[in-house]
Scaffold this motif. Sequence first.
Motif, PDB file in Angstrom:
ATOM      1  N   ALA A 193       0.833  -1.208   0.000  1.00  0.00           N
ATOM      2  CA  ALA A 193       0.000   0.000   0.000  1.00  0.00           C
ATOM      3  C   ALA A 193       0.864   1.253   0.000  1.00  0.00           C
ATOM      4  CB  ALA A 193      -0.930  -0.013   1.216  1.00  0.00           C
ATOM      5  N   THR A 194       2.003   1.198   0.686  1.00  0.00           N
ATOM      6  CA  THR A 194       2.899   2.362   0.733  1.00  0.00           C
ATOM      7  C   THR A 194       3.412   2.706  -0.658  1.00  0.00           C
ATOM      8  OG1 THR A 194       3.592   1.824   2.993  1.00  0.00           O
ATOM      9  CG2 THR A 194       5.038   3.271   1.708  1.00  0.00           C
ATOM     10  N   THR A 195       3.828   1.688  -1.394  1.00  0.00           N
ATOM     11  CA  THR A 195       4.311   1.924  -2.763  1.00  0.00           C
ATOM     12  C   THR A 195       3.188   2.418  -3.653  1.00  0.00           C
ATOM     13  OG1 THR A 195       5.944   0.162  -2.479  1.00  0.00           O
ATOM     14  CG2 THR A 195       5.467   0.851  -4.733  1.00  0.00           C
ATOM     15  N   LEU A 196       2.002   1.834  -3.490  1.00  0.00           N
ATOM     16  CA  LEU A 196       0.847   2.291  -4.267  1.00  0.00           C
ATOM     17  C   LEU A 196       0.569   3.761  -4.005  1.00  0.00           C
ATOM     18  CD1 LEU A 196      -1.728   1.963  -5.985  1.00  0.00           C
ATOM     19  CD2 LEU A 196      -2.863   1.058  -3.949  1.00  0.00           C
ATOM     20  N   ARG A 197       0.550   4.153  -2.729  1.00  0.00           N
ATOM     21  CA  ARG A 197       0.261   5.557  -2.399  1.00  0.00           C
ATOM     22  C   ARG A 197       1.277   6.496  -3.054  1.00  0.00           C
ATOM     23  NH1 ARG A 197      -0.369   3.272   2.843  1.00  0.00           N
ATOM     24  NH2 ARG A 197      -2.564   3.180   3.508  1.00  0.00           N
ATOM     25  N   ARG A 198       2.543   6.122  -2.971  1.00  0.00           N
ATOM     26  CA  ARG A 198       3.599   7.002  -3.493  1.00  0.00           C
ATOM     27  C   ARG A 198       3.472   7.182  -5.000  1.00  0.00           C
ATOM     28  NH1 ARG A 198       8.705   5.448  -5.099  1.00  0.00           N
ATOM     29  NH2 ARG A 198       8.527   3.465  -3.974  1.00  0.00           N
ATOM     30  N   HIS A 199       3.333   6.074  -5.735  1.00  0.00           N
ATOM     31  CA  HIS A 199       3.257   6.178  -7.193  1.00  0.00           C
ATOM     32  C   HIS A 199       1.921   6.752  -7.648  1.00  0.00           C
ATOM     33  CE1 HIS A 199       7.076   4.375  -8.055  1.00  0.00           C
ATOM     34  NE2 HIS A 199       6.779   3.261  -7.402  1.00  0.00           N
ATOM     35  N   PHE A 200       0.843   6.428  -6.954  1.00  0.00           N
ATOM     36  CA  PHE A 200      -0.469   6.952  -7.324  1.00  0.00           C
ATOM     37  C   PHE A 200      -0.480   8.472  -7.211  1.00  0.00           C
ATOM     38  CE2 PHE A 200      -4.965   7.838  -7.131  1.00  0.00           C
ATOM     39  CZ  PHE A 200      -5.546   6.845  -7.895  1.00  0.00           C
ATOM     40  N   HIS A 201       0.068   8.981  -6.116  1.00  0.00           N
ATOM     41  CA  HIS A 201       0.098  10.439  -5.941  1.00  0.00           C
ATOM     42  C   HIS A 201       0.973  11.089  -7.005  1.00  0.00           C
ATOM     43  CE1 HIS A 201       0.777  14.408  -4.141  1.00  0.00           C
ATOM     44  NE2 HIS A 201      -0.306  14.178  -3.435  1.00  0.00           N
ATOM     45  N   GLU A 202       2.065  10.432  -7.366  1.00  0.00           N
ATOM     46  CA  GLU A 202       2.969  10.974  -8.387  1.00  0.00           C
ATOM     47  C   GLU A 202       2.266  11.094  -9.739  1.00  0.00           C
ATOM     48  OE1 GLU A 202       6.756   9.452 -11.061  1.00  0.00           O
ATOM     49  OE2 GLU A 202       6.252   8.397  -9.205  1.00  0.00           O
ATOM     50  N   VAL A 203       1.479  10.071 -10.117  1.00  0.00           N
ATOM     51  CA  VAL A 203       0.854  10.043 -11.442  1.00  0.00           C
ATOM     52  C   VAL A 203      -0.465  10.803 -11.472  1.00  0.00           C
ATOM     53  CG1 VAL A 203      -0.136   8.531 -13.214  1.00  0.00           C
ATOM     54  CG2 VAL A 203       1.974   7.869 -12.044  1.00  0.00           C
ATOM     55  N   VAL A 204      -1.318  10.590 -10.457  1.00  0.00           N
ATOM     56  CA  VAL A 204      -2.669  11.151 -10.471  1.00  0.00           C
ATOM     57  C   VAL A 204      -2.737  12.515  -9.791  1.00  0.00           C
ATOM     58  CG1 VAL A 204      -5.085  10.692  -9.856  1.00  0.00           C
ATOM     59  CG2 VAL A 204      -3.593   8.810 -10.519  1.00  0.00           C
ATOM     60  N   GLY A 205      -1.872  12.729  -8.796  1.00  0.00           N
ATOM     61  CA  GLY A 205      -1.849  14.024  -8.119  1.00  0.00           C
ATOM     62  C   GLY A 205      -2.570  14.049  -6.790  1.00  0.00           C
ATOM     63  N   VAL A 206      -3.259  12.958  -6.426  1.00  0.00           N
ATOM     64  CA  VAL A 206      -3.938  12.851  -5.134  1.00  0.00           C
ATOM     65  C   VAL A 206      -3.685  11.460  -4.575  1.00  0.00           C
ATOM     66  CG1 VAL A 206      -5.761  14.506  -5.722  1.00  0.00           C
ATOM     67  CG2 VAL A 206      -6.110  12.065  -6.148  1.00  0.00           C
ATOM     68  N   ALA A 207      -3.956  11.272  -3.276  1.00  0.00           N
ATOM     69  CA  ALA A 207      -3.795   9.970  -2.648  1.00  0.00           C
ATOM     70  C   ALA A 207      -4.907   9.021  -3.099  1.00  0.00           C
ATOM     71  CB  ALA A 207      -3.822  10.114  -1.128  1.00  0.00           C
ATOM     72  N   PRO A 208      -4.674   7.703  -3.080  1.00  0.00           N
ATOM     73  CA  PRO A 208      -5.717   6.749  -3.496  1.00  0.00           C
ATOM     74  C   PRO A 208      -7.017   6.903  -2.718  1.00  0.00           C
ATOM     75  CG  PRO A 208      -3.601   5.644  -3.277  1.00  0.00           C
ATOM     76  CD  PRO A 208      -3.406   7.030  -2.747  1.00  0.00           C
ATOM     77  N   GLY A 209      -6.917   7.118  -1.396  1.00  0.00           N
ATOM     78  CA  GLY A 209      -8.131   7.273  -0.600  1.00  0.00           C
ATOM     79  C   GLY A 209      -8.931   8.494  -1.000  1.00  0.00           C
ATOM     80  N   VAL A 210      -8.239   9.579  -1.273  1.00  0.00           N
ATOM     81  CA  VAL A 210      -8.913  10.805  -1.714  1.00  0.00           C
ATOM     82  C   VAL A 210      -9.566  10.571  -3.071  1.00  0.00           C
ATOM     83  CG1 VAL A 210      -8.567  13.208  -2.412  1.00  0.00           C
ATOM     84  CG2 VAL A 210      -7.368  12.299  -0.411  1.00  0.00           C
ATOM     85  N   TYR A 211      -8.858   9.881  -3.963  1.00  0.00           N
ATOM     86  CA  TYR A 211      -9.418   9.591  -5.286  1.00  0.00           C
ATOM     87  C   TYR A 211     -10.687   8.769  -5.158  1.00  0.00           C
ATOM     88  CZ  TYR A 211      -9.799   7.900 -10.078  1.00  0.00           C
ATOM     89  OH  TYR A 211     -10.271   7.609 -11.337  1.00  0.00           O
ATOM     90  N   ARG A 212     -10.660   7.736  -4.322  1.00  0.00           N
ATOM     91  CA  ARG A 212     -11.836   6.881  -4.158  1.00  0.00           C
ATOM     92  C   ARG A 212     -13.016   7.660  -3.601  1.00  0.00           C
ATOM     93  NH1 ARG A 212     -11.031   1.222  -1.347  1.00  0.00           N
ATOM     94  NH2 ARG A 212     -11.371   0.344  -3.446  1.00  0.00           N
ATOM     95  N   ARG A 213     -12.780   8.462  -2.569  1.00  0.00           N
ATOM     96  CA  ARG A 213     -13.875   9.234  -1.973  1.00  0.00           C
ATOM     97  C   ARG A 213     -14.436  10.238  -2.958  1.00  0.00           C
ATOM     98  NH1 ARG A 213     -10.346   9.121   2.403  1.00  0.00           N
ATOM     99  NH2 ARG A 213      -9.646  11.251   1.989  1.00  0.00           N
TER     100      ARG A 213
END
Length: 313
Positions: free
Chosen positions: A288-308
């Motif tokens: 999950a840590t790696t997902l959060r880091r790369h997701f924020h880099e590409v999408v610009g927000v954290a995965p949880g924020v994106y989902r909500r």
Amino acid sequence: MHTVAVAVADGVLNFELSLACELFGSAPPVPVAPWYDLVICGAAPVRADGRFLLEPDDGLDRLARAGTVIVPGWAELDADPPADLVAAIRAAHEAGARVASLCTGAFVLAAAGLLDGRRATTHWQYAGALAARYPHVEVDPDVLYVDEGSVLTSAGKAAALDLCLHLVRRDHGAAVANAVARRLVVAPHRPGGQAQFVATPVPAPEDRPLSELLAWAARRLDQPLTVEDLARQASVSSRHLARQFRAATGTTPLRWLLTQRIRRAQELLEHSDDGLDAIAAATGLGTATTLRRHFHEVVGVAPGVYRRTFRDR
């Protein structure tokens, strides 16, 4: 219903105009409610490409009541855009509309002052002219499109399609954007930061093994693939694969893989209740840590924020 208003005047380019109408005016091949309400706005009948006479649906004042305003390519680059068009686009943005330009439509946005102090792009052939005429704009000639939140700009024709799909992805999620791309028979996602110019924009027949490799890798995003794995599958050296990738896609194998993993993560965040550890495992990102880091880099927000945000939308 989200209204997409396409702003037109004499000198509008037919390709970008038609592209916007096709993408936002045609219902997607998957259930989406509501879709966009498309309206073409102009002060009077206009000539597109100097050949086609177009009768707008409404006047330019309608732009101020739209959720998104699209400004297609503009042919008359040596002349100032019509003052009423510029004023209407400025008023729409001030009223809260998201404004996006396709190709040389960036010149109209710049004339309206919407690009001052912002990063923007246009077709590489005209980027120098845009920068010279509007020195307060940070012109980036090397990217496909730029998303500055409420103001977006794109490069030439194919990149205009990329930007429109990006808007659909922002509004309706990755799965819907992918379905629209499949209907149009185009790549579902090219990152905005990808280079405008690649040596082989459309793979030649001899590049079929690379196309097969991309499909092979896309089916194995849950696995920890390396460049060596890809090269072995393609029966080439890692160095040769990197050259093939750069020529055909404008990016590197690892960057392409990361982008595909993040897009898959977006789909899972949108349509499943899986936790971040499960999504990280399903997309080959490990933790999950790696997902959060790369997701924020590409999408610009954290995965949880994106989902909500997606669920709230």
